[in-house]
Design a protein around this motif. Structure first.
Motif, PDB file in Angstrom:
ATOM      1  N   ASP A 164      33.174  43.584  44.088  1.00  0.00           N
ATOM      2  CA  ASP A 164      33.869  42.813  45.159  1.00  0.00           C
ATOM      3  C   ASP A 164      33.154  43.416  46.162  1.00  0.00           C
ATOM      4  O   ASP A 164      34.102  44.061  46.821  1.00  0.00           O
ATOM      5  CB  ASP A 164      35.198  42.419  45.199  1.00  0.00           C
ATOM      6  CG  ASP A 164      35.570  41.364  45.862  1.00  0.00           C
ATOM      7  OD1 ASP A 164      34.914  40.851  46.656  1.00  0.00           O
ATOM      8  OD2 ASP A 164      36.770  40.921  45.633  1.00  0.00           O
ATOM      9  N   ALA A 226      48.638  40.614  37.716  1.00  0.00           N
ATOM     10  CA  ALA A 226      47.667  39.592  37.734  1.00  0.00           C
ATOM     11  C   ALA A 226      46.578  39.838  38.309  1.00  0.00           C
ATOM     12  O   ALA A 226      45.416  39.563  37.888  1.00  0.00           O
ATOM     13  CB  ALA A 226      48.316  38.308  38.263  1.00  0.00           C
ATOM     14  N   ARG A 227      46.314  40.677  39.329  1.00  0.00           N
ATOM     15  CA  ARG A 227      45.325  41.120  40.111  1.00  0.00           C
ATOM     16  C   ARG A 227      44.479  42.071  38.994  1.00  0.00           C
ATOM     17  O   ARG A 227      43.410  42.099  39.019  1.00  0.00           O
ATOM     18  CB  ARG A 227      45.640  41.750  41.368  1.00  0.00           C
ATOM     19  CG  ARG A 227      44.479  42.172  42.327  1.00  0.00           C
ATOM     20  CD  ARG A 227      45.087  42.950  43.609  1.00  0.00           C
ATOM     21  NE  ARG A 227      44.060  43.561  44.281  1.00  0.00           N
ATOM     22  CZ  ARG A 227      43.542  44.637  44.329  1.00  0.00           C
ATOM     23  NH1 ARG A 227      44.152  45.515  43.395  1.00  0.00           N
ATOM     24  NH2 ARG A 227      42.706  45.158  45.316  1.00  0.00           N
ATOM     25  N   HIS A 230      42.612  40.263  36.649  1.00  0.00           N
ATOM     26  CA  HIS A 230      41.430  39.659  37.112  1.00  0.00           C
ATOM     27  C   HIS A 230      40.239  40.669  37.338  1.00  0.00           C
ATOM     28  O   HIS A 230      39.261  40.437  36.743  1.00  0.00           O
ATOM     29  CB  HIS A 230      41.839  38.889  38.413  1.00  0.00           C
ATOM     30  CG  HIS A 230      40.630  38.165  39.323  1.00  0.00           C
ATOM     31  ND1 HIS A 230      40.106  37.182  38.594  1.00  0.00           N
ATOM     32  CD2 HIS A 230      39.926  38.841  40.447  1.00  0.00           C
ATOM     33  CE1 HIS A 230      38.995  36.996  39.563  1.00  0.00           C
ATOM     34  NE2 HIS A 230      38.783  37.897  40.250  1.00  0.00           N
ATOM     35  N   TYR A 231      40.515  41.654  38.019  1.00  0.00           N
ATOM     36  CA  TYR A 231      39.317  42.739  38.438  1.00  0.00           C
ATOM     37  C   TYR A 231      38.913  43.554  37.110  1.00  0.00           C
ATOM     38  O   TYR A 231      37.809  43.713  36.885  1.00  0.00           O
ATOM     39  CB  TYR A 231      39.889  43.637  39.392  1.00  0.00           C
ATOM     40  CG  TYR A 231      39.679  43.087  40.987  1.00  0.00           C
ATOM     41  CD1 TYR A 231      38.324  42.264  41.006  1.00  0.00           C
ATOM     42  CD2 TYR A 231      40.639  42.783  41.597  1.00  0.00           C
ATOM     43  CE1 TYR A 231      38.611  41.705  42.264  1.00  0.00           C
ATOM     44  CE2 TYR A 231      40.861  42.354  43.015  1.00  0.00           C
ATOM     45  CZ  TYR A 231      39.414  41.853  43.512  1.00  0.00           C
ATOM     46  OH  TYR A 231      39.295  41.321  44.384  1.00  0.00           O
ATOM     47  N   GLY A 233      38.997  42.009  34.191  1.00  0.00           N
ATOM     48  CA  GLY A 233      37.989  41.161  33.572  1.00  0.00           C
ATOM     49  C   GLY A 233      36.660  41.118  34.250  1.00  0.00           C
ATOM     50  O   GLY A 233      35.767  40.609  33.455  1.00  0.00           O
ATOM     51  N   VAL A 234      36.702  40.977  35.360  1.00  0.00           N
ATOM     52  CA  VAL A 234      35.328  40.831  36.257  1.00  0.00           C
ATOM     53  C   VAL A 234      34.544  41.946  35.600  1.00  0.00           C
ATOM     54  O   VAL A 234      33.363  41.858  35.470  1.00  0.00           O
ATOM     55  CB  VAL A 234      35.428  40.592  37.672  1.00  0.00           C
ATOM     56  CG1 VAL A 234      34.259  40.809  38.317  1.00  0.00           C
ATOM     57  CG2 VAL A 234      36.174  39.672  38.138  1.00  0.00           C
ATOM     58  N   GLU A 264      44.598  38.495  29.393  1.00  0.00           N
ATOM     59  CA  GLU A 264      44.201  37.495  30.498  1.00  0.00           C
ATOM     60  C   GLU A 264      42.995  38.150  31.041  1.00  0.00           C
ATOM     61  O   GLU A 264      42.038  37.422  31.573  1.00  0.00           O
ATOM     62  CB  GLU A 264      45.285  37.807  31.800  1.00  0.00           C
ATOM     63  CG  GLU A 264      44.905  37.191  32.999  1.00  0.00           C
ATOM     64  CD  GLU A 264      44.677  35.489  33.046  1.00  0.00           C
ATOM     65  OE1 GLU A 264      44.916  34.963  32.138  1.00  0.00           O
ATOM     66  OE2 GLU A 264      43.862  35.312  34.022  1.00  0.00           O
ATOM     67  N   ALA A 265      42.694  39.519  31.025  1.00  0.00           N
ATOM     68  CA  ALA A 265      41.331  40.120  31.462  1.00  0.00           C
ATOM     69  C   ALA A 265      40.417  39.643  30.668  1.00  0.00           C
ATOM     70  O   ALA A 265      39.236  39.319  30.996  1.00  0.00           O
ATOM     71  CB  ALA A 265      41.417  41.460  31.309  1.00  0.00           C
ATOM     72  N   VAL A 268      39.423  36.074  31.462  1.00  0.00           N
ATOM     73  CA  VAL A 268      38.372  36.177  32.795  1.00  0.00           C
ATOM     74  C   VAL A 268      37.356  36.486  32.298  1.00  0.00           C
ATOM     75  O   VAL A 268      36.141  35.711  32.903  1.00  0.00           O
ATOM     76  CB  VAL A 268      39.088  37.137  33.733  1.00  0.00           C
ATOM     77  CG1 VAL A 268      38.285  37.332  34.867  1.00  0.00           C
ATOM     78  CG2 VAL A 268      40.556  36.526  34.377  1.00  0.00           C
ATOM     79  N   ARG A 272      33.324  34.294  32.393  1.00  0.00           N
ATOM     80  CA  ARG A 272      32.349  34.605  33.413  1.00  0.00           C
ATOM     81  C   ARG A 272      31.044  34.915  32.632  1.00  0.00           C
ATOM     82  O   ARG A 272      30.111  35.718  33.210  1.00  0.00           O
ATOM     83  CB  ARG A 272      32.710  35.860  34.234  1.00  0.00           C
ATOM     84  CG  ARG A 272      34.095  35.603  35.185  1.00  0.00           C
ATOM     85  CD  ARG A 272      34.522  36.755  35.804  1.00  0.00           C
ATOM     86  NE  ARG A 272      33.471  36.788  37.259  1.00  0.00           N
ATOM     87  CZ  ARG A 272      33.920  36.322  38.333  1.00  0.00           C
ATOM     88  NH1 ARG A 272      35.124  35.587  38.683  1.00  0.00           N
ATOM     89  NH2 ARG A 272      33.014  36.489  39.459  1.00  0.00           N
TER      90      ARG A 272
ATOM     91  N   ALA B 165      32.984  39.119  44.017  1.00  0.00           N
ATOM     92  CA  ALA B 165      33.997  38.168  43.074  1.00  0.00           C
ATOM     93  C   ALA B 165      34.600  37.205  44.214  1.00  0.00           C
ATOM     94  O   ALA B 165      34.798  36.162  43.941  1.00  0.00           O
ATOM     95  CB  ALA B 165      34.961  39.011  42.328  1.00  0.00           C
TER      96      ALA B 165
END
Lengths: 315, 315
Positions: A164, A226-227, A230-231, A233-234, A264-265, A268, A272, B165
């Motif tokens: 990011d 949650a954050r 997300h990251y 997972g990215v 969750e990861a 995500v 992607r 991202a």
């Protein structure tokens, strides 16, 4: 029996590992107790010698996993942040000299990956990624069981991939690295910075504390989780897109809380990774737990021996 | 003499390549002229046969570079966006049948990488990355001259690594992929969306047109170039951090304008690669130009032959 040495910034552990991958005996001391690497090496040798005496067993060789960067070819410790004064210390030569058997060293992430590939979650994998998520994020790639090395033997730093570019600055100088967004301290920092008034968190709040708060329903801690998912997972998606592994194992301190964010990861990451065979990747948690560092260290020496034996049988 | 076939969505080219890496003769036709892959294969065989007759030379074998995804092991074209109706077509078998010599296929990015490694900017590299920047961004990795394949032979998609991202959505489903930020169309789109009033750009403005405008001082076009350099650099930094290559070569249509942005992209990459030996990476432009696709195709067959010869001499 293989002698195993795990050198970290806080603790140095030594032990003996049986060929089938069991730590038989283990001793440790605080890294800062010894004033120099030479003194530390002598202490390590003494402890290993005591292990060998207590078990009345011979030592076949010594494997070392050391917090990096290290030069695995020359067996030298490089400029390691957590080991001031060790830069240029030829640890492998020193251990061979003190104990009279052959030794080999890798950085600790590669060592742990070797152990997971042999005895843990990476068994049978030919394209194996091992990811440590804790204070930092480290990644090791094994191709057909062999550590991938870059030009000049360099260890890649996939934990510092930019995911990011608009994100916060990392100590490495880049913005929005995986590590600065998804390591344990990154999660804790975000939670601290995003609470105020009634739910404010003390500055020293740890990632583990954020996890505990999230379980008890703290709204900002839940957002921090949650954050994290997300990251994480990215970054996982990028690794899978770049390497198309058949297996990806996650270890490290933060993974002890993985039931909060790993599913969750993975969701995500899956969303992607539409252009590569995501379904072919076995994703799981590291299996070896607290024994991983010493098992990894032992595996470093075993692998080196297997390589030498193989090279001799071919020539 | 090696028969070479380059299959793209717009054009199919065939030719003969001499062992030292020269295209001796070349013919082509528009992909859409043929109604089916079977018809296209017959036309390809006719053209190759004509090449061979004109030069009165025997054909040793046939190499194919094809816009992906393809299965290089079975020689099958997969679900290629630009080749409707070809999904599942066993092109390698068909060409072997029609021309009576052995054939081999890789996707075109891997083929071009093989040519650059043998005759172009990647000579002597053991950790070689080849990046095509054009309509999309494709990446190929050669380790000791061999194409890196993931699990099940999968071709990784490093052009779709997430680098921002928080960025725009890509057709692949993710946000902020390298390709959606730094391909030619991405640059053009950004310029179009960020001009208004007096300096507005027509919707069909191409990346090449943006480059021309930037040279003539158009302020938004210049910003689009600066943005291109930034994101190109971030993606290059990730590749270098992930693989620690000794050589990275950039090809593709947009590289024809590289003097506008490549130096700055390298500066950005260098500033973000402090933990790996950035200085050990030779970064340059592809050397083979418009001959690369046919040279690459020929190299695909040559490599396969070398592999077979080597395997036989070992057994």
């Amino acid at each position: 029996m293989t002698g195993a040495i795990d050198i970290g910034g806080t603790k140095i552990a030594v032990g003996l590992v049986a060929p089938e991958g069991r730590v038989i005996i283990c001793k440790s001391f605080s890294t800062h107790e010894e004033p120099s690497p030479t003194c530390a090496a002598r202490r390590i040798a003494e402890l290993l010698d005591r292990c060998r005496s207590e078990l009345a067993t011979p030592l076949d060789g010594i494997g070392i996993g050391c917090t990096g960067p290290v030069d695995p070819i020359t067996g030298t410790v490089e400029d390691v942040d957590l080991l001031p004064g060790w830069n240029g210390f030829r640890l492998v030569d020193e251990m061979q000299h003190l104990l009279g058997v052959s030794a080999a060293m890798e950085n600790d992430a590669d060592a742990a990956a070797l152990a997971e590939a042999q005895w843990g979650g990476g068994r049978g994998s030919t394209r194996f990624l091992y990811v440590t998520v804790g204070t930092g994020i480290g990644v090791s790639l094994l191709l057909d069981g062999i550590i991938y090395r870059g030009a000049g033997g360099a260890h890649p730093e996939a934990g510092h991939q930019t995911i990011d570019a608009s994100g916060p600055v990392c100590y490495c100088g880049a913005t929005g690295c995986w590590e600065v967004l998804a390591s344990g301290p990154a999660m804790a920092r975000w939670a601290i910075e995003n609470t105020y008034k009634d739910d404010s968190l003390p500055l020293e709040t740890s990632a583990r504390e954020v996890c505990r708060l999230a379980r008890s329903g703290h709204p900002v801690a839940k957002l921090a989780i949650a954050r994290e998912a997300h990251y994480l997972g990215v970054g996982i998606a990028n690794l899978i897109g770049m390497f198309c592994p058949d297996c990806l194992v996650l270890g490290g301190g933060l993974m002890e809380e993985s039931e909060l964010f790993l599913d969750e990861a993975c969701r995500v990451a899956s969303s992607r990774c539409k252009l590569v065979p995501f379904g072919a990747v076995r994703i799981g948690k590291a299996a070896l737990g607290s024994e991983a560092p010493l098992l990894g260290a032992a595996r470093v020496w075993q692998m080196r021996q297997e390589g030498i034996t193989k090279a001799m049988s071919c020539s």
